[in-house]
Write an enzyme that holds these catalytic residues in place. Structure first.
Site, PDB file in Angstrom:
ATOM      1  N   ILE A   1       3.111  -4.238   4.780  1.00 55.03           N
ATOM      2  CA  ILE A   1       2.524  -3.670   5.999  1.00 55.03           C
ATOM      3  C   ILE A   1       1.030  -3.441   5.859  1.00 55.03           C
ATOM      4  CG2 ILE A   1       4.652  -2.567   6.781  1.00 55.03           C
ATOM      5  CD1 ILE A   1       3.661   0.046   5.575  1.00 55.03           C
TER       6      ILE A   1
ATOM      7  N   GLY B   1      -5.048  -3.665   0.662  1.00 54.23           N
ATOM      8  CA  GLY B   1      -6.330  -3.003   0.470  1.00 54.23           C
ATOM      9  C   GLY B   1      -6.949  -3.403  -0.849  1.00 54.23           C
TER      10      GLY B   1
ATOM     11  N   GLY C   1      -4.561  -2.435  -3.774  1.00 55.72           N
ATOM     12  CA  GLY C   1      -3.193  -2.882  -3.884  1.00 55.72           C
ATOM     13  C   GLY C   1      -2.566  -3.239  -2.554  1.00 55.72           C
ATOM     14  N   ILE C   2      -1.257  -3.486  -2.597  1.00 56.71           N
ATOM     15  CA  ILE C   2      -0.484  -3.890  -1.427  1.00 56.71           C
ATOM     16  C   ILE C   2       0.467  -2.756  -1.059  1.00 56.71           C
ATOM     17  CG2 ILE C   2       1.136  -5.602  -0.528  1.00 56.71           C
ATOM     18  CD1 ILE C   2       0.052  -7.565  -2.570  1.00 56.71           C
ATOM     19  N   VAL C   3       0.682  -2.540   0.247  1.00 51.88           N
ATOM     20  CA  VAL C   3       1.567  -1.480   0.734  1.00 51.88           C
ATOM     21  C   VAL C   3       2.780  -2.123   1.381  1.00 51.88           C
ATOM     22  CG1 VAL C   3       1.780   0.552   2.177  1.00 51.88           C
ATOM     23  CG2 VAL C   3      -0.409   0.017   1.115  1.00 51.88           C
TER      24      VAL C   3
ATOM     25  N   ASP D   1     -13.811   8.332  -0.486  1.00 47.67           N
ATOM     26  CA  ASP D   1     -13.525   7.118   0.288  1.00 47.67           C
ATOM     27  C   ASP D   1     -12.961   7.498   1.654  1.00 47.67           C
ATOM     28  OD1 ASP D   1     -13.515   4.431   0.799  1.00 47.67           O
ATOM     29  OD2 ASP D   1     -11.631   4.018  -0.236  1.00 47.67           O
TER      30      ASP D   1
END
Length: 1005
Positions: free
Chosen positions: A713, A716, A719-721, A834
């Protein structure tokens, strides 16, 4: 005799020995309390093995860590505080029927508190504070009739406050703050007759404060504020709490007037009513509180004058009334208060003189009387005890000179006397105070020369602009190596710019404009490697522009206009790719204008008034003039005849490489699930560790099942979500952080920081971390799932129309509350580093949650900067001083949050081509709002226009611009931001402002 012979037979002796040996284990077996404790231990995770001595081989648990027993070896105390335990408290605790004391504070325990606690009839002390307990609070504790202390502070409990606690008539201490309790305060709480301490602050409580609390006649400490939002007034019945020592009702939405009955609380030493909507005058009865040490009524709507009865408050140490509508003079007795340390009266309508004896007590630490209409002179004794640290008197009508005594006040840290009518010279020594960090004298009528500076080891900000100072710039300026901002514009300074300025390696902004400086621009300025803004305009400078300025690799603003400079514009300046604004106009410059680098985008207005300059938008250069575009340009030489064959070979090689990369990507995509299956198989060698922060109904394998491409979904930088549904039906978000770097070196990618941060903080507007998985190869974070994704994706996507004005305003307040918690309520403080719209997640109700703490930094001291090894954050959100100095504190987050607010108002991204090269949303908005039509042009049309409360939108825009101020010192704190955002939507309707007024106010920002 027969009986005796039988007894003495060897077979009988063996039988007796057998029975003795058989009975031995029974005699020495572990007690039932010990068995219960071992059963409880099964539910703990004891990382540091504090409970290693809990062993079944002992007859009793009385010598075990954290255990105390009575004379009969019954366990009476379970003291396991601060052992870093995780897990849950099992129902087996109900078997320890002799327990008197349970101390489990400062661990990481999760889940519900067991109902079996209600059966421990001997329990007197129960402390489960500073954990992660959740769900409903046990409703069956009314049987603990001897319970004296119940402390559950700083957990995640939800639901209503249990009314049955009102039956605990022996309870002396009750702390249920810092959770998510909702609903109103039960009136039954008024039945705890012996209660001395009651804290319900930091929850989600609503409704009215029950007048029944006035029955707690033994109460000494009452905390009901912070994030609770009550309706109505302060109950007058609280005036009956005559034992009360501290009353804190701050930040909880109270309205109406302050009840005069509070004047009956004669033992009170602290009264905190700040950040509410209180109106009316300050009751004169408050003057009866002769023991009062701290009085904070700031951030309300109070009117009238300071009561004369305050003369009796001789123990007062803190008096804070800022941001009200108070008027009149400060009573002269305020200067006589013997213990006064802090006096905050800013942003009111006070007039008259400041009491001349103020500070004579020698205890004064902080004074802020800014933004009023005070006249007269500055009191001479403000630093009589050499304790004064903060002195802020800006934006008044003060006259006379700066007291000479302040020139010897080495305790001073921040001094702001700007925008008054002060005359005379700057006291000798004033610019060299050893602790001063900020010295602002802008906008006065000061005369004389700038004093020589021999020492100022901490001075970072010096603003002497807009005065009548004359003479030369002191050579000693170069000794102030900590200086970051130097403003001396708008004076009558003559002579040369001292070459010693080149020693200021941390200098960020230098403004010497609008003076009478002569001589040349010293080459030494090029040594100021942190310089971002340089303004030398409107002087009498001569000579050439030093080409060495190319060394200023972070220079953003350069203005040398209206001088007598000659020669050409150095073509080396084309290398300054950070430049966004230049002005060389009205000098005697000649030759071609550079055309490479940023100079390609500067228009002719930057070069007007130089008859000798030539270029595309100016007078055409003659044939004999070498263009700055030609081969002579610095570092721009190219060959006129490229090797065609080499070019073709390179192109073919690049195409082949591209095809190879595409093929590899397709292969990896096709076989991703196979590779993950292999990876999970390998995890049998390196098993997964699941660390939980609350009770979970799933395992590490359930988390791994989410990791396939169909569930992605988001992607970034870290990493990946993935979205995943657990066996219980719960939906979670799993963030996979890559941890393999070059040569097999594992990289953390913020995993440790995020775990350490989110494992300690709990707030309704900060994303909830459920758990984390790691097997030394890959790190996985498991979050609560946010159905509406990130604010950035929604705001800048096709569904942006779902965000009407009310929703956007709500999101701004909630996100501000989350950041305020990080900056002010955590220990140590946390700087996110951030903050951006993609890191603000929205749940099903569009409630905002601050997320992604991979770059978070812990700070031990508020306001102190720390140096980073490299720039971290997202382009368009990074504060100017952070990008250039790599120093970060809370003000860096506030700048980023200002950008998020601008996104909410405009609907635009931080960086868009429409703004122009090198221009971001902050600069674009500031330029657009110079006119009323421009103000309206920046608003997002998707918010609607027919019923849009324009005055509210404009106020939010003003807060955004304050947050995104270029200078960190001019940005508000997050506490101030929360308050200002709360003021955007007032409860009454008589606060609306005309569009012209708001537009003018925005321009002034």
């Amino acid at each position: 005799m027969a009986y005796r012979n039988t007894f003495l037979r060897p077979s009988s002796l063996l039988l007796i020995l057998f029975y003795c040996l058989h009975l031995t284990p029974i005699v020495f077996s572990l007690s039932s309390d010990g068995e219960a404790l071992l059963a409880m231990k099964e539910y703990f995770s004891d990382e540091y093995r504090f409970l290693e001595d809990w062993s079944r081989s002992d007859p009793t648990p009385c010598k075990w860590t954290g255990i105390a027993c009575d004379s009969k070896s019954n366990v009476i105390a379970l003291e396991l505080a601060a052992l870093n335990l995780t897990g849950t408290i099992s129902s087996h605790i109900g078997r320890l029927t002799s327990l008197i004391n349970i101390s489990l504070e400062m661990n990481n325990l999760t889940g519900s508190l067991p109902q079996e606690l209600g059966s421990l009839g001997e329990l007197r002390f129960l402390n489960v504070s500073h954990n992660n307990f959740s769900n409903l609070f046990p409703a069956n504790l009314s049987g603990l009739q001897v319970l004296e202390v119940l402390d559950a502070y700083n957990n995640n409990f939800s639901g209503g406050l249990p009314a049955d606690l009102g039956k605990l008539t022996n309870l002396r201490h009750l702390h249920l703050g810092g959770s998510y309790f909702a609903g109103s305060i039960p009136p039954e709480f008024g039945g705890m007759k012996r209660l001395q301490y009651l804290a319900l602050s930091g929850n989600s409580l609503t409704g009215r404060i029950p007048p029944e609390l006035g029955n707690l006649t033994h109460l000494q400490y009452l905390y009901l504020g912070y994030y609770n939002v009550y309706v109505g007034e302060i109950p007058p019945e609280l005036g009956g709490l005559r034992s009360l020592i501290r009353l804190d009702l701050s930040y909880c939405g109270l309205s109406g007037s302050i009840p005069p009955s509070l004047g009956n609380l004669t033992k009170l030493d602290s009264l905190f009513l700040q950040i509410n909507s209180l109106t009316g005058t300050i009751p004169s009865e408050i003057g009866n509180l002769s023991n009062l040490k701290s009085l904070d009524l700031s951030n309300n709507g109070l009117t009238g004058v300071l009561p004369a009865e305050f003369v009796s408050l001789t123990k007062l140490e803190l008096a804070s009334f800022f941001r009200n509508q108070l008027h009149g003079e400060i009573p002269s007795f305020v200067g006589d208060l013997p213990n006064l340390q802090v006096l905050f009266l800013w942003a009111n309508n006070f007039t008259g003189n400041i009491p001349q004896k103020l500070g004579q007590n020698g205890n004064l630490l902080r004074v802020d009387l800014s933004s009023n209409s005070f006249s007269g002179t500055i009191p001479p004794y403000l630093c009589a005890g050499e304790n004064l640290q903060i002195l802020v008197l800006l934006e008044n009508q003060l006259t006379g000179s700066i007291p000479e005594q302040l020139g010897h006040c080495n305790s001073l840290v921040h001094v702001r006397l700007g925008h008054n009518q002060l005359t005379g010279s700057i006291p000798r020594g004033f610019l060299g105070l050893k602790n001063v960090e900020m010295l602002e004298l802008v906008g006065n009528q000061l005369t004389g020369e700038i004093p020589e500076i021999f020492q100022a080891p901490s001075l970072e900000f010096l603003d002497l602009s807009e005065n009548h100072l004359f003479g030369v710039l002191p050579e000693g300026l170069g000794n102030v190596t900590s200086l970051k901002n130097l403003f001396v514009s708008g004076n009558h300074i003559t002579g040369n710019i001292p070459r010693s300025i080149g020693k200021l390696g941390q200098l960020f902004s230098l403004d010497l404009s609008d003076n009478a400086l002569s001589g040349s621009i010293p080459v030494e300025i090029s040594k100021c490697q942190s310089l971002s803004s340089l303004d030398l305009s409107r002087n009498q400078l001569t000579g050439k522009i030093p080409p060495e300025l190319e060394r200023l690799q972070v220079l953003d603003f350069l203005n040398v206009s209206r001088n007598h400079l000659s020669g050409s514009i150095p073509f080396q300046l084309q290398l300054l790719l950070s430049l966004t604004t230049v002005d060389f106009s009205y000098n005697n410059l000649s030759g071609p204008v550079p055309v490479h680098g940023q100079f390609e985008y500067f228009n002719s207005s930057s070069f007007l008034g130089n008859p000798g300059l030539c270029g595309e938008e100016l007078t055409p250069c003659s044939v004999g003039v070498v263009s700055a575009r030609g081969p002579s340009s610095y570092h721009q030489k190219i060959k006129n005849e490229p090797n065609l064959l080499a070019w073709l070979v390179g192109a073919l090689f690049s195409a082949a490489l591209l095809i190879l990369i595409i093929g590899i990507c397709c292969f990896l995509k096709k076989y991703q699930q196979f590779m993950w299956g292999f990876f999970r198989k390998e995890s049998n060698i390196k098993p997964w560790k699941l660390t939980t922060f609350q009770r979970l109904d799933f395992s590490a394998n359930n988390v791994l099942d989410c990791l396939n491409e169909d569930n992605i979904i988001g992607r970034g930088g870290s990493g990946i979500v993935y979205k995943g549904v657990m066996p219980s039906g719960e939906t979670v978000a799993v963030k996979r952080l890559s941890s393999q770097g070059r040569k097999g070196i594992a990289h953390d990618h913020g995993f440790s920081a995020e775990i350490q941060t989110l494992g300690k903080i709990r707030h309704r507007n900060i994303v909830k971390l459920l758990g984390c998985c790691s097997n030394h190869e890959t790190n996985l974070l498991v979050y609560e799932y946010m159905p509406n994704g990130s604010l950035g994706e929604l705001l800048h996507g096709k569904k942006g129309a779902l965000l009407d004005w009310t929703t956007r305003y709500k999101i701004s307040v909630q996100a501000a509350n989350g950041l305020c918690y990080l900056h002010h309520d955590c220990s140590p403080l946390i700087v996110h580093r951030d903050v951006k719209s993609n890191n603000i997640l929205l749940d099903s109700d569009f409630e905002a949650h601050v997320a992604d703490f991979g770059l978070a930094k812990l700070f031990q001291v508020s306001g102190k900067s720390q140096s980073m090894s490299s720039i971290a954050g997202s382009y368009g959100y990074i504060a100017p001083e952070y990008a250039y100095t790599l120093k970060v504190n809370e003000k860096s987050d506030i700048y980023s949050f200002g950008v998020v607010l601008l996104e909410l108002v405009t609907g635009r991204r931080p960086i868009e081509p429409e703004y122009g090269d090198g221009v971001d949303i902050v600069q674009w908005v500031r330029k657009k709002i110079q006119t009323k039509d421009g103000v309206l042009d920046v608003l997002d049309s998707r918010m609607g226009s027919s019923n849009l409360p324009l005055h509210e939108v404009m106020l939010l825009l003003r807060v955004a611009l304050l947050c995104s101020n270029d200078l960190p010192v001019d940005r508000p704190t997050m506490r101030d931001v929360v308050q200002m955002l709360s003021d955007v939507r007032p409860k009454d309707n008589d606060c609306q402002q005309g569009e012209n007024l708001v537009s003018k106010d925005l321009v002034n920002v």
